[in-house]
Design an enzyme around this catalytic site. Sequence first.
Site: not given
Ligand code: LMR
Length: 361
Positions: A147, A175
């Site tokens: 992120d 997250h």
């Molecule tokens: C991402 O942030 O790309 C993944 O963690 C998304 C997910 O929920 O698999």
Amino acid sequence: MHLVLVHVFLAHGSGEMLGKDQPVRLQLIETKQGMSPLKGVMMELEDGAFPLLESVKGTSDLEEGFGDANFSLLVGAMPRKQGMERSDLLSANAAIFADQGKALSATAAPGSRVLIVGNPANTNALVAAANAPDMLPEQFMAMTRLDQSRAEGMIAEKAGVDVKDVDRVIIWGNHSATQYPDVSHARIGGRWAKDVIKDDKWLTGDFVSKVQKRGAEVIAARGASSAASAASAAIDNIRDVHLGSDKWQSIGVLSDGSYGIGGGLWYSVPCACPGLHYTRVKGLPIDAYSAKMMSATEAELVAERDAVRHLLPSSYDAGVPLQKLVALKEAWDANDKARIQEASKSLPAQFQAAVKSALSS
Ligand code: LMR
């Protein structure tokens, strides 16, 4: 998740993650059904003839896989598919992480580090740590570096600068789509990012929601969760903690009460990485908007924690070991043997052994 693994292993083998002079032994864990594709990955690793890669082992036995491990990446979780909410993954995945926590605790090397990538990463980290009685919460990190990289990339693009000039972008909390990408402390080429970008509406609007929803956007586009960028973020995370970095890194770590966040959550905060460990960056001023955003993502983590309570041992109290560790460190800094012994008494067994051997050497 094989794609994530392949990227991570290639980086491992070529020294990008732990340093160009650090030989590595890879121990790969897969389910019995996944063994054939894993064999393919292992063949590719052999064929890469990486000078730093001493050996590659594949197993479906958790204790064998985590045996003596110094770094463990927990990427194996049921991946989110299009239309699925992260909460749907909670129960299915948390149970997997309880087993992994137990196996890590029983077999990993003392002081090992664990990075949880599989979703819901923060709560999986909590479950793994809670089920690892001989390890400390500090050893478990939930990955929000992806992120952070996304946010830095968007800020760099908006400002028309190179991403390396952006730092101190913070990811607070989970997250997930409630995370708070915060630029109030961010800098671009040493200047306040807000002064360079001069668009508060974007910084608290589209920018925030774009970072929050980027994972889902990737899933919608490729029909699967992010792989290459997730692997790159995992490599960045481990490398910066191990080798050190002069930039802050956001990591989901045990909430220790700073910024008013307690409750034994794995909550992402900015961390300094001096090398070999991380320390939380504390005492940053928090404005009203940020406080609201930070509480919203905390509330989601509290709900997730409550949903997996049945997987947390009844004796589990994530807040205690950290205080004990602080007491040990203070005694150590004061070089006071009696206090060191006293402080280490209630620590997990492998730490007591390490303290004993350090005192007698
Ligand atoms: C991402 O942030 O790309 C993944 O963690 C998304 C997910 O929920 O698999």
